[in-house]
Design a protein around this motif. Structure first.
Motif, PDB file in Angstrom:
ATOM      1  N   GLU A 119       0.835  -1.193   0.000  1.00  0.00           N
ATOM      2  CA  GLU A 119       0.000   0.000   0.000  1.00  0.00           C
ATOM      3  C   GLU A 119       0.866   1.238   0.000  1.00  0.00           C
ATOM      4  O   GLU A 119       2.013   1.218   0.429  1.00  0.00           O
ATOM      5  N   LYS A 120       0.297   2.342  -0.492  1.00  0.00           N
ATOM      6  CA  LYS A 120       1.003   3.616  -0.402  1.00  0.00           C
ATOM      7  C   LYS A 120       0.007   4.684   0.003  1.00  0.00           C
ATOM      8  O   LYS A 120      -1.203   4.545  -0.183  1.00  0.00           O
ATOM      9  N   ASP A 121       0.537   5.744   0.598  1.00  0.00           N
ATOM     10  CA  ASP A 121      -0.268   6.871   1.022  1.00  0.00           C
ATOM     11  C   ASP A 121      -0.167   7.977  -0.019  1.00  0.00           C
ATOM     12  O   ASP A 121       0.929   8.330  -0.460  1.00  0.00           O
ATOM     13  N   VAL A 122      -1.324   8.533  -0.394  1.00  0.00           N
ATOM     14  CA  VAL A 122      -1.387   9.616  -1.363  1.00  0.00           C
ATOM     15  C   VAL A 122      -2.128  10.776  -0.705  1.00  0.00           C
ATOM     16  O   VAL A 122      -3.148  10.566  -0.045  1.00  0.00           O
ATOM     17  N   LEU A 123      -1.613  11.989  -0.887  1.00  0.00           N
ATOM     18  CA  LEU A 123      -2.268  13.164  -0.333  1.00  0.00           C
ATOM     19  C   LEU A 123      -3.307  13.679  -1.306  1.00  0.00           C
ATOM     20  O   LEU A 123      -3.021  13.867  -2.492  1.00  0.00           O
ATOM     21  N   VAL A 124      -4.507  13.910  -0.807  1.00  0.00           N
ATOM     22  CA  VAL A 124      -5.615  14.388  -1.635  1.00  0.00           C
ATOM     23  C   VAL A 124      -6.171  15.658  -0.997  1.00  0.00           C
ATOM     24  O   VAL A 124      -6.313  15.740   0.232  1.00  0.00           O
ATOM     25  N   ASP A 125      -6.497  16.617  -1.817  1.00  0.00           N
ATOM     26  CA  ASP A 125      -7.082  17.875  -1.356  1.00  0.00           C
ATOM     27  C   ASP A 125      -8.434  17.587  -0.701  1.00  0.00           C
ATOM     28  O   ASP A 125      -9.270  16.874  -1.265  1.00  0.00           O
ATOM     29  N   TRP A 126      -8.666  18.158   0.481  1.00  0.00           N
ATOM     30  CA  TRP A 126      -9.929  17.965   1.187  1.00  0.00           C
ATOM     31  C   TRP A 126     -11.118  18.408   0.335  1.00  0.00           C
ATOM     32  O   TRP A 126     -12.200  17.844   0.406  1.00  0.00           O
ATOM     33  N   ASN A 127     -10.925  19.422  -0.499  1.00  0.00           N
ATOM     34  CA  ASN A 127     -12.013  19.924  -1.340  1.00  0.00           C
ATOM     35  C   ASN A 127     -12.441  18.916  -2.405  1.00  0.00           C
ATOM     36  O   ASN A 127     -13.497  19.080  -3.008  1.00  0.00           O
ATOM     37  N   ALA A 128     -11.636  17.888  -2.655  1.00  0.00           N
ATOM     38  CA  ALA A 128     -12.000  16.849  -3.621  1.00  0.00           C
ATOM     39  C   ALA A 128     -12.899  15.786  -2.993  1.00  0.00           C
ATOM     40  O   ALA A 128     -13.411  14.919  -3.684  1.00  0.00           O
ATOM     41  N   ILE A 129     -13.090  15.887  -1.670  1.00  0.00           N
ATOM     42  CA  ILE A 129     -13.875  14.893  -0.936  1.00  0.00           C
ATOM     43  C   ILE A 129     -15.248  15.471  -0.601  1.00  0.00           C
ATOM     44  O   ILE A 129     -15.364  16.611  -0.156  1.00  0.00           O
ATOM     45  N   GLU A 130     -16.276  14.683  -0.825  1.00  0.00           N
ATOM     46  CA  GLU A 130     -17.634  15.048  -0.426  1.00  0.00           C
ATOM     47  C   GLU A 130     -18.072  14.076   0.660  1.00  0.00           C
ATOM     48  O   GLU A 130     -17.846  12.876   0.552  1.00  0.00           O
ATOM     49  N   VAL A 131     -18.685  14.617   1.702  1.00  0.00           N
ATOM     50  CA  VAL A 131     -19.161  13.791   2.805  1.00  0.00           C
ATOM     51  C   VAL A 131     -20.667  13.632   2.648  1.00  0.00           C
ATOM     52  O   VAL A 131     -21.394  14.610   2.549  1.00  0.00           O
ATOM     53  N   ALA A 132     -21.124  12.398   2.624  1.00  0.00           N
ATOM     54  CA  ALA A 132     -22.548  12.102   2.504  1.00  0.00           C
ATOM     55  C   ALA A 132     -22.955  11.193   3.651  1.00  0.00           C
ATOM     56  O   ALA A 132     -22.115  10.571   4.303  1.00  0.00           O
TER      57      ALA A 132
END
Length: 166
Positions: A119-132
Motif C-alpha cells: 500500500e502507499k499513502d497519497v495526499l488528496v485535497d480535502w475539497n475533492a472529498i464530499e461527505v454524505a
C-alpha cells in the motif's frame, strides 16, 4: 454540634456544585441561538467571537435527524472507504493532515496493495472529498478521482513529511 457543622459543610459543597452548573453570562458579542431558531449551517460555527475579545469556547449546533453532517470527528473518517468516479472504492482514509492554522491541509488516502502489503499513502485535497450520509453511516465520495489516478500518484512517507514523526 457535629451534625450542624456537617450539614453546613454539605450544604456549602452542594451549593458550590449547583453554581458551577449554571450557565455563565454571554460575553459581549456572543449570543446563543434563541429557542426554536435554526442552527448555523456546516462550517459557519466559529469560536463565538473567537479570540477577538470573546470567549474561545465554541458551541456547535446539535445534529438534526436526516440532515447532512455539519460536524464529525476526524477519528470517524479513519479507515473509511473512499468512493470515486463510477462509485468504485478507490482507497481508504489513513489520516487527515492539519495546517498550523487549523485548516485541513490534505487527506491521506491509502491505496493499492493487498492485506497491508504494497500500500502507499497519497495526499488528496480535502475539497475533492464530499461527505454524505447513508442512514447512520458516513460515506466519502471523490467524484473526480479514480483508483488508477491514485495508484499513479506519487506516494508520501508521513514520517518524513511531518514534524516529530522520525
Amino acid at each position: 454540634m457535629k451534625t450542624f457543622v456537617l450539614a453546613a459543610g454539605l450544604a456549602t459543597l452542594m451549593s458550590g456544585a449547583a453554581m458551577a452548573q449554571t450557565t455563565a453570562p454571554a460575553t459581549e458579542g456572543t449570543t446563543a441561538p434563541a429557542a426554536g431558531t435554526e442552527a448555523p449551517i456546516a462550517g459557519s460555527a466559529t469560536p463565538t467571537s473567537g479570540m477577538e475579545g470573546g470567549s474561545p469556547i465554541v458551541m456547535l449546533p446539535e445534529v438534526q435527524a436526516g440532515a447532512a453532517p455539519a460536524h464529525f470527528l476526524a477519528d470517524d473518517l479513519d479507515d473509511e472507504e473512499v468512493y470515486g468516479a463510477n462509485n468504485e472504492e478507490i482507497g481508504e482514509v489513513e489520516d487527515i493532515i492539519l495546517s498550523a492554522d487549523g485548516t485541513v491541509a490534505a487527506v491521506v488516502i491509502e491505496v493499492g496493495g493487498f492485506l497491508g502489503i504494497g500500500e502507499k499513502d497519497v495526499l488528496v485535497d480535502w475539497n475533492a472529498i464530499e461527505v454524505a450520509v447513508e442512514g447512520d453511516d458516513i460515506r466519502l465520495l471523490a467524484p473526480t478521482l479514480t483508483r488508477e489516478m491514485l495508484e499513479q500518484a506519487e506516494g508520501v512517507d508521513l514520517d518524513t513529511l511531518l514534524v516529530g514523526r522520525n
